[in-house]
Structure formats: C-alpha cells, structure tokens
Design an enzyme around this catalytic site. Structure first.
Site, PDB file in Angstrom:
ATOM      1  N   ILE A  67     -16.086  -3.743  -5.418  1.00 12.91           N
ATOM      2  CA  ILE A  67     -15.143  -2.740  -4.934  1.00 12.91           C
ATOM      3  C   ILE A  67     -15.632  -2.180  -3.610  1.00 12.91           C
ATOM      4  O   ILE A  67     -14.866  -2.006  -2.672  1.00 12.91           O
ATOM      5  CB  ILE A  67     -14.959  -1.634  -5.980  1.00 12.91           C
ATOM      6  CG1 ILE A  67     -14.252  -2.204  -7.220  1.00 12.91           C
ATOM      7  CG2 ILE A  67     -14.164  -0.459  -5.402  1.00 12.91           C
ATOM      8  CD1 ILE A  67     -14.182  -1.249  -8.386  1.00 12.91           C
ATOM      9  N   GLU A  86     -18.955 -17.725 -16.780  1.00  7.41           N
ATOM     10  CA  GLU A  86     -18.479 -16.959 -17.930  1.00  7.41           C
ATOM     11  C   GLU A  86     -17.010 -17.211 -18.181  1.00  7.41           C
ATOM     12  O   GLU A  86     -16.546 -17.167 -19.317  1.00  7.41           O
ATOM     13  CB  GLU A  86     -18.741 -15.468 -17.746  1.00  7.41           C
ATOM     14  CG  GLU A  86     -17.998 -14.806 -16.619  1.00  7.41           C
ATOM     15  CD  GLU A  86     -18.503 -13.398 -16.374  1.00  7.41           C
ATOM     16  OE1 GLU A  86     -17.667 -12.517 -16.187  1.00  7.41           O
ATOM     17  OE2 GLU A  86     -19.728 -13.184 -16.368  1.00  7.41           O
ATOM     18  N   GLY A 127     -20.512  -9.664 -16.329  1.00  9.17           N
ATOM     19  CA  GLY A 127     -21.592 -10.631 -16.169  1.00  9.17           C
ATOM     20  C   GLY A 127     -22.132 -10.756 -14.766  1.00  9.17           C
ATOM     21  O   GLY A 127     -22.876 -11.697 -14.464  1.00  9.17           O
ATOM     22  N   GLY A 164     -15.220 -16.038 -10.887  1.00 11.78           N
ATOM     23  CA  GLY A 164     -14.345 -15.272 -11.753  1.00 11.78           C
ATOM     24  C   GLY A 164     -12.900 -15.688 -11.572  1.00 11.78           C
ATOM     25  O   GLY A 164     -12.587 -16.839 -11.287  1.00 11.78           O
ATOM     26  N   ILE A 165     -12.019 -14.711 -11.748  1.00 14.33           N
ATOM     27  CA  ILE A 165     -10.596 -14.959 -11.602  1.00 14.33           C
ATOM     28  C   ILE A 165     -10.065 -14.074 -10.486  1.00 14.33           C
ATOM     29  O   ILE A 165     -10.568 -12.974 -10.248  1.00 14.33           O
ATOM     30  CB  ILE A 165      -9.858 -14.667 -12.927  1.00 14.33           C
ATOM     31  CG1 ILE A 165      -8.413 -15.188 -12.889  1.00 14.33           C
ATOM     32  CG2 ILE A 165      -9.908 -13.194 -13.280  1.00 14.33           C
ATOM     33  CD1 ILE A 165      -7.749 -15.177 -14.251  1.00 14.33           C
ATOM     34  N   GLY A 166      -9.088 -14.570  -9.755  1.00 14.55           N
ATOM     35  CA  GLY A 166      -8.503 -13.770  -8.695  1.00 14.55           C
ATOM     36  C   GLY A 166      -8.393 -14.544  -7.401  1.00 14.55           C
ATOM     37  O   GLY A 166      -8.695 -15.741  -7.324  1.00 14.55           O
ATOM     38  N   ALA A 167      -7.955 -13.845  -6.355  1.00 11.90           N
ATOM     39  CA  ALA A 167      -7.649 -14.497  -5.093  1.00 11.90           C
ATOM     40  C   ALA A 167      -8.886 -15.089  -4.420  1.00 11.90           C
ATOM     41  O   ALA A 167      -8.850 -16.211  -3.900  1.00 11.90           O
ATOM     42  CB  ALA A 167      -6.951 -13.509  -4.155  1.00 11.90           C
ATOM     43  N   ILE A 168      -9.993 -14.361  -4.403  1.00  7.80           N
ATOM     44  CA  ILE A 168     -11.181 -14.863  -3.711  1.00  7.80           C
ATOM     45  C   ILE A 168     -11.782 -16.079  -4.416  1.00  7.80           C
ATOM     46  O   ILE A 168     -12.046 -17.101  -3.763  1.00  7.80           O
ATOM     47  CB  ILE A 168     -12.209 -13.739  -3.507  1.00  7.80           C
ATOM     48  CG1 ILE A 168     -11.677 -12.749  -2.465  1.00  7.80           C
ATOM     49  CG2 ILE A 168     -13.553 -14.309  -3.066  1.00  7.80           C
ATOM     50  CD1 ILE A 168     -12.567 -11.555  -2.228  1.00  7.80           C
TER      51      ILE A 168
END
Length: 424
Positions: free
Chosen positions: A305, A230, A328, A207-211
């Site tokens: 979360i 996705e 997804g 996905g998108i983000g820091a991890i």
C-alpha cells in the site's frame, strides 16, 4: 453417507462455538446462509477464516450478538464490519496459521468446508483451496461439507475421506470467479521492470491482481520457469500453455505448479481438475521459508500500500483501517532472500488513483509494518527498479526517491534531508 439439507447440517453449531469457514473460491455459501438463518437462536458464535467470497450475512449490521468474525485475512466483504467494531482481525503469517488450529491456540468446534463429491473410494477434494482448510479438517471436532460437482478435484493435500464429515450438503453452484483485471500503462511498465529481474529457470511466487498479471504477461519469452506460490490465477495458465512454465529446474517438486489456493475464471478451476501437474498443498508447507529457499532463483513478487524512505512496507492497512492482512508476504520475501540467486520484490504503482505518493517520508499514522526495512531488497514502480540490499538509510532514501513519481521527488528529497542531513 447420505446428504442432508443445509438447514439440518448447521444444527450442529451451538452458542459459544468456534466455527471455521472455508475461504476464497471455496466459501461454502449455502452453509453460510443456513447458519445466518439461525441468528435468532444462537449467541457468541465465533467465525474463523481467511478471506471469503460472496455475500457474508453473518457479519451484517445487527448480527453481532449472534456471530463475530475473527478473521485471519480480510476480504472486501468484511472490512466494514471490522471498521465498525463488529468483527476482529488476527495478525499472523500465513505459514503459521495452520498451527493455530493444530496446536489448539484456536480450537475448532466445527469446520464448514466446500469440496468435490466422493470418488468411488469415498474420497473428496478440498479443490481450489487447501491452504489452512487442511489443518481445520484435521483439528475440528466436527466437519460439515458442502459437496459440489463444480469443485475441481485437485491433487495434493486436500484429499479427505467422506467418513470424516458429520454431515454432507449437496449443491451444484458455480464457484465464485474473478475476471482478470484490466492492465494500463503503469501496470505494463511495472511488469516489464519486474520481468527484467527474472532469469530463465527461476521459480515464481505471485499474488492476484493487475501487477502480478502484468508481470506474467511480460514473461512470455522466458524459459523453464517454475511456480511455487501461495496462490495463482489465470495468468499462470497462459505461461503453462506456452511452455514457459515447465518447472524443470526446480529442486522442490520439479515439474509441478505448487500452490495453496487458486482463484480466477472458470478456466482456473478446470485447469486444476484432476491435473497431476498441480500440487495443492498445506500452506504451512507451501509458505515455509525453509522450503521456499531450496528452489534456486526464487523471485517473490508482492505488493504494498505504501513504503517509506527507509524501506518499511505497509501492506495490510490504510492508516488504522484494516483492508487485508499480513498473509504470506514475509514468508516469501524471506524465502526468496535465502534462495540461491533469489530476489524478493515489492512492486507498487508510484501513486494512488488520487495522485498521492505511495513512496512516503513516513508511513501514515497507524499503518502496519508488514515487512521490515531489513527484509526489503528490490522495490519496483513504473519508474524503475532499485535494490535496497546493503544500502544505508540515506542511500535507500535516494534510491526510492528515484523511482517515485516525478511530481513528488522534490518534496521527498526535502523530507529526506531534514531527517538524514546531506544526501549522497
């Protein structure tokens, strides 16, 4: 077709209509603003979309009599409206969302999309966001296009002839961008643990983000990775430039980066523009577990979360407060589990920014189970990686306690013993 003003284009919307809004970096902001200006004369207009970017005046306080969002995924600009009861959320797998339009479950009166200008043959491109927009264009009674030379012309399923549009509105606006997040020690540690699970020749979903960015940064010495995801952001570009992502060992679309939408800095959109290495496809296909499983060694990297000691994953809400959506995650975790040599991965920091453990004895009251305990295999925090596949409830609890923050392990172990009795 001649272009018209945004104010004229949105005149096609009537009270009681259901209107699709293109999402992500393709949010048609000029059309959104023009529609908001009609609030005084419209009533009960339903807005259907994935997460949108930028200001969202249609759901501002006081607009509920005119407009109500019925979102398939929440972005930051919609959470408050859902929280106060002025907007709604539809739980659905991303892979099944296009069928909501095509099958008439959510019939669309109007679709507002954001696309590139027509080429010499009259074809436009949905650019950086094909996802569910392709189905909306196919299913809507009327389609209105915000046409922008700054929208990349992507290859794949997003090609639409200008004759499909009831109206076209010309803009020359920059697309919404998202700068890569700062990475700290926790993210880098998670990235290294996940990267250790990735074999050469694997196909990635992230996905998108820091991890996700930390994982991609830790893969720079890998070879012949593929991408079937996705969405993607800037981190993929670096691996393509380094020759790490080649897609040579993929079975489905070998050599190509496959995605449904993209968002990041302007470099992402420039990478997409007229790039035959990238296939932007209908999300019903991209996220189909039966398609995903055909590639070998699929590593699906998803976030959470919180996760309880049995492996139940909450990824869409904080207690009863909705913050995102099902998306997804299940599509790709299941597809990776069925892929030969595949690894479904849930990666998360062991604590929140306030020091609360994300590995919990029980999920918070009202928290949604996005991924069931039966679907979870690998779980990764900064403290390590564990595979829950084939483990019973007691064994899962012990494994997850081992990658929890050390300050919380004793309390989690006590809760596990109260629930399960003696631990292995």
């Amino acid at each position: 077709m001649t272009t018209v003003s945004a104010e004229e284009a949105v005149r096609c919307v009537r009270s009681g209509d259901r209107v699709f809004l293109h999402g992500g970096a393709a949010t048609p902001l000029a059309l959104v603003r023009a529609l908001a200006a009609r609030a005084g004369e419209l009533r009960d207009v339903e807005l259907v979309h994935l997460h949108t970017e930028g200001e969202y005046p249609l759901v501002a306080p006081g607009m509920a009599a005119s407009f109500r969002a019925n979102a398939l995924f929440l972005g930051a600009n919609l959470r408050d409206a859902v929280g106060r009861g002025d907007a709604d959320y539809v739980p659905a797998f991303l892979s099944e969302m296009p069928a909501l339009f095509r099958d008439g479950v959510l019939p669309l009166d109007v679709a507002f999309v954001h696309c590139s200008p027509p080429d010499r043959h009259g074809f436009c491109s949905l650019g950086c966001s094909v996802d569910v927009a392709r189905a909306a264009v196919d299913a809507a009674r009327l389609v209105v296009a915000q046409v922008n030379p700054r929208m990349p012309r992507s290859h794949g399923d997003g090609v639409v002839h200008a004759s499909r549009f009831a109206a076209m509105v010309a803009v020359a606006d920059e697309l919404p961008t998202m700068a890569p997040p700062a990475l700290g020690p926790v993210e880098h540690s998670i990235g290294r643990h996940v990267a250790a699970l990735v074999e050469d020749g694997a196909t990635l979903q992230m996905g998108i983000g820091a991890i996700p960015d930390a994982v991609l940064a830790a893969l720079r010495t890998h070879k012949d990775l593929g991408v079937h995801t996705e969405m993607f952001a800037d981190g993929v570009l670096d691996l393509v430039a380094r020759g790490v992502v080649t897609g040579r060992r993929k079975v489905v679309h070998p050599g190509k980066v496959v995605a449904g939408f993209a968002m990041g800095t302007r470099a992402v959109y420039d990478f997409l523009d007229d790039n035959p290495q990238v296939a932007m496809l209908d999300i019903a296909y991209v996220n189909d577990p039966q398609v995903i499983r055909r590639n070998p060694k699929v590593v699906a990297i998803n976030s959470a979360i919180e996760i309880d000691l049995t492996g139940q994953v909450c990824a869409d809400s904080i207690g009863t407060r909705m913050v995102s959506g099902v998306g997804g995650q299940m599509d790709f975790l299941r597809g990776a589990a069925l892929s030969p040599g595949g690894k479904p991965v849930v990666a998360l920091p062991s604590t929140t920014s306030k020091g609360v453990s994300r590995i919990t004895a029980l999920l918070n009251p009202g928290a949604g189970v996005v991924t069931t305990r039966a679907h979870v295999h690998w779980v990764v925090t900064e403290h390590g990686a564990v595979d829950l596949r084939g483990k019973n409830l007691r064994q899962r609890a012990v494994a997850l306690i081992g990658i929890a923050d050390p300050a919380h392990r004793e309390g989690l172990a006590r809760a596990a013993r109260e629930r399960f009795g003696r631990l292995p």
